[in-house]
Design a protein around this motif. Structure first.
Motif, mmCIF file in Angstrom:
data_model
loop_
_atom_site.group_PDB
_atom_site.id
_atom_site.type_symbol
_atom_site.label_atom_id
_atom_site.label_comp_id
_atom_site.label_asym_id
_atom_site.label_seq_id
_atom_site.Cartn_x
_atom_site.Cartn_y
_atom_site.Cartn_z
ATOM 1 N N SER A 3 77.063 3.415 26.487
ATOM 2 C CA SER A 3 76.001 3.252 27.473
ATOM 3 C C SER A 3 74.781 4.069 27.042
ATOM 4 O O SER A 3 74.874 5.279 26.861
ATOM 5 C CB SER A 3 76.506 3.724 28.842
ATOM 6 N N VAL A 4 73.641 3.380 26.863
ATOM 7 C CA VAL A 4 72.423 4.043 26.391
ATOM 8 C C VAL A 4 71.217 3.584 27.214
ATOM 9 O O VAL A 4 71.200 2.475 27.739
ATOM 10 C CB VAL A 4 72.145 3.759 24.894
ATOM 11 N N PRO A 5 70.188 4.430 27.296
ATOM 12 C CA PRO A 5 68.961 4.021 27.987
ATOM 13 C C PRO A 5 68.144 3.081 27.105
ATOM 14 O O PRO A 5 67.747 3.445 26.003
ATOM 15 C CB PRO A 5 68.229 5.343 28.228
ATOM 16 N N SER A 6 67.915 1.884 27.592
ATOM 17 C CA SER A 6 67.175 0.916 26.780
ATOM 18 C C SER A 6 65.679 1.207 26.750
ATOM 19 O O SER A 6 64.981 0.713 25.869
ATOM 20 C CB SER A 6 67.429 -0.508 27.272
ATOM 21 N N CYS A 7 65.194 2.044 27.664
ATOM 22 C CA CYS A 7 63.757 2.332 27.691
ATOM 23 C C CYS A 7 63.319 3.238 26.546
ATOM 24 O O CYS A 7 62.143 3.248 26.202
ATOM 25 C CB CYS A 7 63.343 2.947 29.023
ATOM 26 N N ASP A 8 64.242 4.001 25.984
ATOM 27 C CA ASP A 8 63.846 4.844 24.849
ATOM 28 C C ASP A 8 64.707 4.603 23.610
ATOM 29 O O ASP A 8 64.826 5.454 22.746
ATOM 30 C CB ASP A 8 63.776 6.326 25.239
ATOM 31 N N THR A 9 65.282 3.397 23.527
ATOM 32 C CA THR A 9 66.008 2.980 22.339
ATOM 33 C C THR A 9 65.106 2.012 21.576
ATOM 34 O O THR A 9 64.860 0.896 22.040
ATOM 35 C CB THR A 9 67.333 2.280 22.716
ATOM 36 N N PRO A 10 64.569 2.436 20.426
ATOM 37 C CA PRO A 10 63.677 1.536 19.682
ATOM 38 C C PRO A 10 64.444 0.352 19.113
ATOM 39 O O PRO A 10 65.584 0.484 18.672
ATOM 40 C CB PRO A 10 63.115 2.424 18.574
ATOM 41 N N VAL A 11 63.821 -0.791 19.146
ATOM 42 C CA VAL A 11 64.490 -2.015 18.727
ATOM 43 C C VAL A 11 64.911 -1.963 17.253
ATOM 44 O O VAL A 11 65.914 -2.561 16.880
ATOM 45 C CB VAL A 11 63.623 -3.252 19.072
ATOM 46 N N TRP A 12 64.217 -1.199 16.406
ATOM 47 C CA TRP A 12 64.607 -1.102 14.996
ATOM 48 C C TRP A 12 66.022 -0.562 14.846
ATOM 49 O O TRP A 12 66.726 -0.903 13.900
ATOM 50 C CB TRP A 12 63.638 -0.242 14.179
ATOM 51 N N SER A 13 66.456 0.276 15.795
ATOM 52 C CA SER A 13 67.769 0.927 15.685
ATOM 53 C C SER A 13 68.925 -0.012 16.002
ATOM 54 O O SER A 13 70.084 0.373 15.880
ATOM 55 C CB SER A 13 67.824 2.148 16.602
ATOM 56 N N LEU A 14 68.626 -1.244 16.384
ATOM 57 C CA LEU A 14 69.666 -2.181 16.802
ATOM 58 C C LEU A 14 70.075 -3.167 15.724
ATOM 59 O O LEU A 14 70.988 -3.966 15.943
ATOM 60 C CB LEU A 14 69.194 -2.943 18.035
ATOM 61 N N GLU A 15 69.407 -3.140 14.589
ATOM 62 C CA GLU A 15 69.715 -4.084 13.508
ATOM 63 C C GLU A 15 71.219 -4.120 13.258
ATOM 64 O O GLU A 15 71.837 -3.092 12.972
ATOM 65 C CB GLU A 15 68.975 -3.697 12.227
#
Length: 153
Positions: free
Chosen positions: A54-66
Motif C-alpha cells: 500500500s503506497v500513496p499514489s500522490c507522491d509516487t512518480p509514474v517513472w517508478s512503476l515501469e
C-alpha cells in the motif's frame, strides 16, 4: 512511454516521468477511486497497491512503476474488507475509505488474522475526520476472521 499493469491490464502511458501516479490514474486512465487529499502522501486518501504494498499514489512518480503491478480500489473487488466495512457501517463520508480499504487489504495479505492493535497501527497514516476509526478497525478484524473462515473446513 511507461508501461505497467493496472488492475491486471497492461497499460502504456505517455506522461512526464515525475507525474504522480494519482494524476495518471485519474486523468489518463479514468480510475477515480484514489482521491487527492494532501498531495504529500500523509493523509491516505490516495493509497493504492504497488506490487502488493500500500503506497500513496500522490507522491509516487509514474517513472517508478515501469514493469510493476498497480491495483486500485476498482481492481480490488470483491474483497472481504469491503463487505466488512458495509457490515460495520465503517464508511461515513467516504472520502478516505478507498485508501483505508487498500491499506487494510494489504495488511490482511501479509497478516491474515490481525488484532485491533495491529490494525490500528497499520491504519495510523490515514486521516479520517468523521470519527469512524473504531468501526473501521472492527471491520478489518472482522474481514480477517471472515476470510480465515472461508478457507477452513
Amino acid at each position: 512511454m511507461i508501461e505497467f499493469l493496472v488492475n491486471g491490464e497492461s497499460r502504456r502511458v505517455e506522461a512526464d516521468p515525475e507525474t504522480p501516479l494519482l494524476y495518471v490514474l485519474r486523468n489518463e486512465l479514468g480510475l477515480m477511486g484514489a482521491r487527492f487529499g494532501c498531495g504529500l502522501g500523509l493523509c491516505g486518501a490516495c493509497f493504492v497497491h504497488v506490487d502488493g504494498v500500500s503506497v500513496p499514489s500522490c507522491d509516487t512518480p509514474v517513472w517508478s512503476l515501469e514493469g510493476k503491478s498497480v491495483v486500485t480500489i476498482e481492481g480490488l473487488t470483491p474483497h472481504p474488507v469491503q463487505q466488512a466495512f458495509l457490515d460495520e457501517q465503517a464508511a461515513q463520508c467516504g472520502y478516505c475509505v478507498t485508501g483505508i480499504v487498500m491499506t487494510a487489504a494489504a495488511l490482511l495479505e501479509r497478516r491474515p488474522h490481525p488484532d485491533e492493535h495491529e490494525v490500528a497501527t497499520a491504519l495510523d497514516r490515514h486521516l479520517c475526520r468523521c470519527g469512524a476509526q473504531q468501526r473501521m478497525i472492527r471491520a478489518v478484524v472482522k474481514a480477517g476472521t471472515t476470510a480465515a473462515g472461508e478457507g477452513d473446513g
